[in-house]
Motif scaffolding. Structure first.
Motif, short mmCIF file in Angstrom:
data_model
loop_
_atom_site.label_atom_id
_atom_site.label_comp_id
_atom_site.label_asym_id
_atom_site.label_seq_id
_atom_site.Cartn_x
_atom_site.Cartn_y
_atom_site.Cartn_z
N GLY A 343 0.83 -1.21 0.00
CA GLY A 343 0.00 0.00 0.00
C GLY A 343 0.85 1.24 0.00
O GLY A 343 1.44 1.63 -1.00
N GLY A 344 0.94 1.91 1.16
CA GLY A 344 1.76 3.11 1.28
C GLY A 344 1.05 4.39 0.89
O GLY A 344 1.67 5.45 0.84
N TYR A 348 -2.08 10.08 6.46
CA TYR A 348 -2.15 11.37 7.16
C TYR A 348 -1.02 11.37 8.19
O TYR A 348 -0.96 10.51 9.07
N LYS A 349 -0.13 12.36 8.07
CA LYS A 349 1.10 12.35 8.85
C LYS A 349 1.02 13.25 10.09
O LYS A 349 2.02 13.44 10.79
N LEU A 373 10.15 10.15 6.91
CA LEU A 373 9.79 9.11 7.88
C LEU A 373 9.03 7.99 7.19
O LEU A 373 9.28 6.81 7.44
N GLN A 374 8.09 8.36 6.30
CA GLN A 374 7.38 7.33 5.55
C GLN A 374 8.35 6.58 4.65
O GLN A 374 8.26 5.36 4.50
N SER A 375 9.27 7.29 4.00
CA SER A 375 10.26 6.63 3.15
C SER A 375 11.10 5.65 3.96
O SER A 375 11.41 4.55 3.49
N LEU A 399 6.91 7.09 -3.32
CA LEU A 399 7.97 7.96 -3.85
C LEU A 399 8.29 9.10 -2.90
O LEU A 399 9.40 9.67 -2.94
N GLU A 400 7.33 9.46 -2.05
CA GLU A 400 7.49 10.63 -1.19
C GLU A 400 8.61 10.40 -0.18
O GLU A 400 8.62 9.38 0.52
#
Length: 628
Positions: A343-344, A348-349, A373-375, A399-400
């Motif tokens: 997924g990814g 909402y951060k 952080l998500q990366s 990609l973010e």
């Protein structure tokens, strides 16, 4: 007499041309088709000879059982080919020398008045050749009720065929609404007719956890069930205290093995998706300590919650990764697909920004922001999957903050993410929502069950998965994606899937230079009776009129333009509250203003002097809203 003879010849030519047009209507369109005179007749004396590969027997049985259950004709399978073939024989064979043209999934299909020959490099090519052979036969071969036919006619033809892309997928979201094992099998049976080879199961989300993890039984004991709600998704009442969670379900690991085996028999691989780090309320409902807030949330039934409830995993919490390792260890052992989908998307951060654990992780790892952080999370997941001999694939949000080194991107927010990934030499599966999301409106919204946005049949057909300036070798293929927020049952899943997935099947299989909208429409219309025979529900929204509001004569008053997706149609309308027919005013291509005092336009489309699709009735106030 000469004039009469000439007239007769012209009539005869018209009949021959018409019949030729109706003769070969295969979807997806084969690479090469040479129509020939004559036909072959299959009957109870017809044998199917399997040459040189006994492993093909099960593939051939799929074909013969389908013929028998629909027509009563019992085709006998023989594993020795006689020197002299009886009339009306079928010969199935693996090529003695590998044919580079046919690749892994291609086939050669030759039908003469005496025999049918299907040749391929691999068994899956034989399977796809048989799907084309079935489409050469009358619609009755798709019947779910026995027709007791004595014979079936097949037109003579030479076909050479192979796919453009290796990834030809359909995604079924079983989290928002649960579909039974029987229904998933039926979905597989429907997709393979048109040479799809990947079933992407969206197994987890905020609304339900659908796969058994033996080491963590709480995921399905709690996460697979929610309170029942009906109506417009996103507007449902939130769960009430002590309300029973009776809606849902899940697949046991034995169920999954059965589905994988069923799909593999039809040359379909099953891609599992566990959507993380967001879209995780079902997991968090069972284990509240996995989120940043650590609050007890219910499994969401389709009520509004975004940014209010924390549906993302806490990336600063090591126990999150310990649990994910257990989950993906079992899934990696269960699913043979080389990829795991994580997924990814749509994270909402905001809760990460306020979470002490996440902030500590960012400081320890020298991460500049929550995108990084998500990366970090995705890269860590990639390493986890690589250790299990699996590759990571995710939606284009991965990609973010920086793409994981070996990740594959599934591009859904248009094609921008896919272009970016391909130019970084990463593989891409193209699934842009405006072409591939088959949960969207497919025609005039007032004539359709409620959903959001628009993706017409022509939108699906008239696009190409390879953008300009991108090397095609990085584009694995694409998918038709059926999200099910607004798809509460299997019959509606069929309605949303067909015929747009016919268009996408052709996008993913057929050569780009053979794309022809009008030709596709002709072939698609011949498929509709086959869908009827098989009991498959489908939409006819492509027939409906398209009503577009415009400003009239550079004034503030409103006019409308009328159009149809199809060529060869005529459009009629009324403003007086009566239902139009082909004696009503005919639309001639220019904007038309509302008649004085009228508050509604009614529109109907005709084709071949017959009304098609649904009548469209639109109020003036609705059109004014659309113009704004």
């Amino acid at each position: 007499m000469k004039k009469i003879s000439l007239f007769c010849c012209l009539v005869l030519m018209t009949v021959v041309i018409t019949n030729a047009k109706e003769k070969i209507n295969i979807i997806p369109r084969p690479v090469s088709v040479t129509e020939k005179d004559g036909s072959l007749t299959l009957n109870s004396k017809t044998n199917v000879y399997v040459a040189g590969d006994k492993d093909l027997i099960s593939t051939v049985q799929f074909f013969t059982k389908k013929i028998q259950s629909a027509t009563g004709i019992d085709l006998k399978i023989k594993n020795v080919v006689p020197k002299t073939l009886p009339a009306s024989s079928i010969v199935v064979q693996i090529a003695k020398t590998y044919d580079k043209t046919l690749q892994e999934e291609g086939y050669s299909l030759k039908v003469s008045p005496l025999k049918i020959e299907i040749t391929a490099n691999k068994p899956q090519g034989i399977f796809y050749g048989m799907q084309s052979l079935l489409q050469l036969m009358p619609a009755d071969v798709e019947s779910i009720e026995l027709k007791s036919l004595s014979q079936v006619s097949v037109p003579c033809v030479d076909i050479t065929d192979y796919p453009r892309f290796g990834w030809r997928g359909m995604m079924l979201d079983v989290s928002r609404h649960f579909f039974t094992k029987k229904e998933v099998k039926q979905y597989i049976d429907e997709m393979v007719k048109y040479k799809y080879n990947t079933l992407h199961l969206h197994l987890t989300d905020d609304n339900g956890w659908r796969v058994e993890i033996k080491s963590i039984p709480g995921l399905t004991q709690k996460g697979a069930w929610r309170v029942p709600r009906y109506g417009r998704w996103g507007k449902f009442e939130s769960p009430q205290p002590d309300e029973k969670t009776t809606y849902g379900g899940f697949y046991t690991q034995d169920d999954i093995r059965e589905l994988i085996h069923y799909a593999a028999d039809r040359y379909v691989t099953v891609l599992p998706e566990v959507d993380i780090p967001a879209h995780s309320l079902a997991m968090i409902s069972a284990f509240p300590g996995l989120s940043c807030t650590q609050l007890q949330y219910p499994v969401n039934p389709g009520s509004e919650f975004y940014k209010k409830e924390d549906n993302a995993l806490c990336i600063g919490n090591d126990s999150v990764f310990l649990m994910l390792d257990k989950i993906f260890t079992e899934l990696a052992q269960l699913f043979p697909h080389p990829y795991m989908h994580v997924g990814g998307d749509e994270a909402y951060k905001g809760f990460w920004e306020k979470c002490p654990k996440c902030q500590k992780r960012m400081a320890d790892e020298h991460l500049k922001n929550v995108d990084e952080l998500q990366s970090y999370f995705i890269k860590r997941m990639e390493n986890m999957l690589l250790a299990k001999n699996k590759k990571l694939i995710g939606w284009d949000e991965i990609l973010e903050g920086g793409l994981a080194p070996e990740a594959t991107v599934m591009s859904w927010r248009g094609m921008k993410g896919g272009i970016e990934a391909a130019k970084m030499n990463h593989h891409v599966v193209m699934t842009p929502y405006d072409h591939c999301y088959i949960d969207l409106y497919q025609g005039e919204p007032t004539n359709e069950p409620a959903t959001y946005s628009m993706c017409r049949l022509s939108d699906s057909y008239n696009w190409d998965p390879v953008p300009d300036g991108v090397d095609e070798k990085f584009i694995l293929g694409g998918q038709a994606n059926l999200w099910t927020e607004s798809v509460p049952n299997f019959r509606h899943a069929q309605y949303m899937t067909w015929p747009r997935s016919l268009a996408l099947a052709e996008v993913y299989w057929s050569p780009k230079n053979q794309k022809d909208w009008n030709n596709f429409v002709d072939r698609m219309e011949t498929q509709l009776p086959r869908l009827d025979k098989s009991g498959t529900k489908y939409a006819t929204s492509f027939y409906n009129a398209i009503v577009k509001p415009v400003k009239a004569d550079n004034t503030e008053s409103l006019a409308v333009t009328l159009s149809s997706e199809l060529g060869g149609t005529e459009i009629y309308y009324t403003f007086d509250g009566t239902d139009p027919d082909n004696h009503s005013p005919k639309y001639k291509g220019e904007p038309i203003g509302f008649w004085k005092g009228a508050d509604e336009i009614r529109v109907i489309v005709y084709k071949n002097n017959q009304p098609v699709g649904k009548q469209v009735n639109l109020k003036l106030d609705e059109l004014k809203k659309r113009l704004k």
